[in-house]
Design an enzyme around this catalytic site. Structure first.
Site, short mmCIF file in Angstrom:
data_model
loop_
_atom_site.label_atom_id
_atom_site.label_comp_id
_atom_site.label_asym_id
_atom_site.label_seq_id
_atom_site.Cartn_x
_atom_site.Cartn_y
_atom_site.Cartn_z
N SER A 13 -23.93 33.87 14.43
CA SER A 13 -22.67 33.64 14.89
C SER A 13 -22.56 34.07 16.44
CB SER A 13 -21.60 34.96 14.17
OG SER A 13 -20.53 35.10 15.00
N GLU A 47 -20.80 35.60 17.74
CA GLU A 47 -20.31 37.08 18.28
C GLU A 47 -21.63 37.63 18.46
OE1 GLU A 47 -17.34 38.88 18.26
OE2 GLU A 47 -16.28 36.92 18.03
N TYR A 52 -20.00 43.95 13.09
CA TYR A 52 -20.20 42.35 12.65
C TYR A 52 -21.15 41.77 13.71
CZ TYR A 52 -19.50 37.45 12.15
OH TYR A 52 -19.68 36.07 11.76
P1 NDP Z 1 -15.58 33.29 4.47
O1 NDP Z 1 -15.20 34.52 4.95
O2 NDP Z 1 -14.90 32.34 4.23
O3 NDP Z 1 -16.65 33.42 3.47
C1 NDP Z 1 -17.77 34.56 3.38
C2 NDP Z 1 -18.29 34.83 2.27
O4 NDP Z 1 -19.02 36.07 2.03
C3 NDP Z 1 -17.44 34.69 0.91
O5 NDP Z 1 -17.96 33.73 -0.05
C4 NDP Z 1 -17.48 35.98 0.00
O6 NDP Z 1 -17.72 35.74 -1.32
C5 NDP Z 1 -18.87 36.56 0.77
N1 NDP Z 1 -18.67 38.06 0.94
C6 NDP Z 1 -17.57 38.72 1.68
N2 NDP Z 1 -17.69 39.98 1.61
C7 NDP Z 1 -18.84 40.21 0.99
C8 NDP Z 1 -19.41 41.41 0.63
N3 NDP Z 1 -19.06 42.65 0.81
N4 NDP Z 1 -20.69 41.32 -0.09
C9 NDP Z 1 -21.29 40.03 -0.59
N5 NDP Z 1 -20.34 38.96 -0.20
C10 NDP Z 1 -19.35 39.15 0.49
O7 NDP Z 1 -16.51 32.65 5.84
P2 NDP Z 1 -17.22 31.25 6.29
O8 NDP Z 1 -17.14 30.54 5.16
O9 NDP Z 1 -15.69 30.96 7.34
O10 NDP Z 1 -18.23 31.61 7.07
C11 NDP Z 1 -19.58 31.31 6.63
C12 NDP Z 1 -20.55 32.07 7.43
O11 NDP Z 1 -20.65 31.69 8.68
C13 NDP Z 1 -20.40 33.73 7.48
O12 NDP Z 1 -21.68 34.34 7.34
C14 NDP Z 1 -19.62 33.71 8.77
O13 NDP Z 1 -19.83 35.26 9.39
C15 NDP Z 1 -20.46 32.87 9.55
N6 NDP Z 1 -19.66 32.43 10.91
C16 NDP Z 1 -18.48 31.95 10.54
C17 NDP Z 1 -17.71 31.43 11.59
C18 NDP Z 1 -16.43 30.76 11.45
O14 NDP Z 1 -15.81 30.48 12.49
N7 NDP Z 1 -16.18 30.48 10.15
C19 NDP Z 1 -18.21 31.68 13.01
C20 NDP Z 1 -19.55 32.14 13.09
C21 NDP Z 1 -20.23 32.60 11.85
P3 NDP Z 1 -17.14 36.55 -2.54
O15 NDP Z 1 -15.91 37.41 -2.33
O16 NDP Z 1 -16.51 35.41 -3.19
O17 NDP Z 1 -18.14 37.19 -3.28
#
Ligand code: NDP
Length: 351
Positions: A123, A125, A147
């Protein structure tokens, strides 16, 4: 030896925004897709032709049997506490998911399938409040939240595993990317939703913000700092970048962004213009929503991925806002939320 015709791909953290677009892309490209979520019922459950595995990826036994059972050719790890602001309230969980899970995936690949290719969602970040005007792979990292710090750990450790063991493990340093699949807790989606609701004559909305207040109240939306500037891209373009990174013969780290930055005010202006309104008539700045810890400014220099992998975003800022507002109009009119479809057409495999 060429690659097998149908690649077996595992996506962890597949139930979110990027999971939606990545699964769609992988299926179109003929991959056999296995996807992990902790939830039986989640927004992407309806994506048919996907083998869903329900369990917690930070549970070592679950993850071990998931990888040993699927024996994937490629893994994309999207799982994360994905909002910096939330990571302050969940610092330990953030470290476990955002930092140690990717490391554990590397360990399990060494154990079960060292030839598997691995993509980690890193990210912007990790840069924190970088002194550099434009951020690339060499920009110093000064993360400002649990994060960002946890993502930086994962980023560095994957580089170390790549060097130490020759794993084909890559990272994409993703800048903000949005889409109709973004949850309403994100500012971009809140604005798109408010503009759509206004255009349909609503002044009070059923959907609420993180403080439980209607997103639109008396025709107004409450937002924090409008001057924050971000490099906003479209999620559909970013998952294409992820796939190109994994398909490239050499693993590496790449910045993924548009190279343009826009303020929250510009996002409001664009969204409300689209529905023939002035944003100043509908946006209130609420000091309670101002944040100390967010990176104030991000703008990617994505020259490396452009030159090495020939990747460029296809959707520009104006089109992105338009896609999001139109999707919200359709969603409000049809009374079908943009995410959260019922659990159907799904083959669930418990591990
Ligand atoms: P989302 O928040 O939409 O999805 C994140 C996923 O992580 C969910 O499917 C959730 O699955 C899982 N998750 C959340 N908390 C936990 C936990 N405590 N333990 C295990 N699994 C967990 O994120 P995005 O699809 O937007 O982003 C995808 C990736 O890209 C992430 O890693 C994010 O940090 C990174 N990213 C995204 C950006 C953006 O602008 N979208 C920018 C920079 C990086 P479930 O709850 O179903 O298990």
């Amino acid at each position: 030896m060429g690659m097998p015709l149908r690649r077996k791909v595992l996506v962890t953290g597949a139930s979110g925004q990027d999971g939606y677009y990545l699964i769609d892309l992988l299926q179109k490209q003929g991959c056999i897709v296995h996807a992990q979520s902790r939830r039986q019922t989640h927004p992407n459950s309806h994506l048919s032709g996907t083998y869903w595995h329900v369990g917690d990826p930070t549970d070592g036994d679950f993850l071990d049997s998931l990888i040993a059972g699927v024996m994937p050719d490629e893994i994309y790890n999207l799982a994360a506490i994905s909002r910096p602001v939330l990571s302050w309230g969940l610092p330990r969980e953030t470290a476990e998911v955002n930092a140690f899970l990717p490391q554990q995936i590397c360990e399990l690949l060494l154990k079960h399938k060292p030839g598997c290719r691995f993509f980690q969602a890193s990210s912007s970040e990790i840069f924190g409040d970088s002194a550099d005007r434009v951020q690339n792979e060499q920009t110093p990292c000064v993360p400002k939240s649990p994060y960002g710090a946890a993502k930086l750990y994962a980023h560095r450790i994957i580089g170390a595993y790549r060097t130490q063991y020759g794993l084909h493990a890559s990272t994409g340093i993703l800048f903000n990317h949005e889409s109709p699949q973004r949850p309403l807790s994100f500012v971009s989606q809140k604005i798109a939703y408010a503009a759509a609701a206004i255009s349909l004559g609503l002044s009070h909305t059923p959907e609420t913000d993180e403080r439980g207040r209607p997103i639109l109240r008396d025709g107004k939306i409450a937002l924090g700092d409008l001057s924050v500037r971000r490099d906003f891209g479209f999620a559909g373009d970013y998952v294409e970048a992820m796939r190109l990174i994994v398909q490239h013969h050499a693993a590496d780290d790449y910045v993924i962004g548009t190279g343009e930055d826009h303020s929250i005010e510009e996002f409001c202006n664009e969204a409300f213009n689209l529905v023939g309104r002035k944003w100043t008539d509908h946006v209130n700045v609420d000091p309670g929503l101002l944040r100390k810890v967010d990176s104030h400014y991000t703008r990617a220099n994505a020259a490396k991925i452009r030159s090495v992998l020939n990747w460029q975003p296809k959707v520009g800022f104006r089109e992105l806002v338009s896609i999001m507002v139109k999707a919200q109009i359709d969603s409000i009119q049809s009374n079908v939320p943009l995410s959260g479809e019922p659990d159907n057409g799904r083959r669930s495999v418990e591990c």
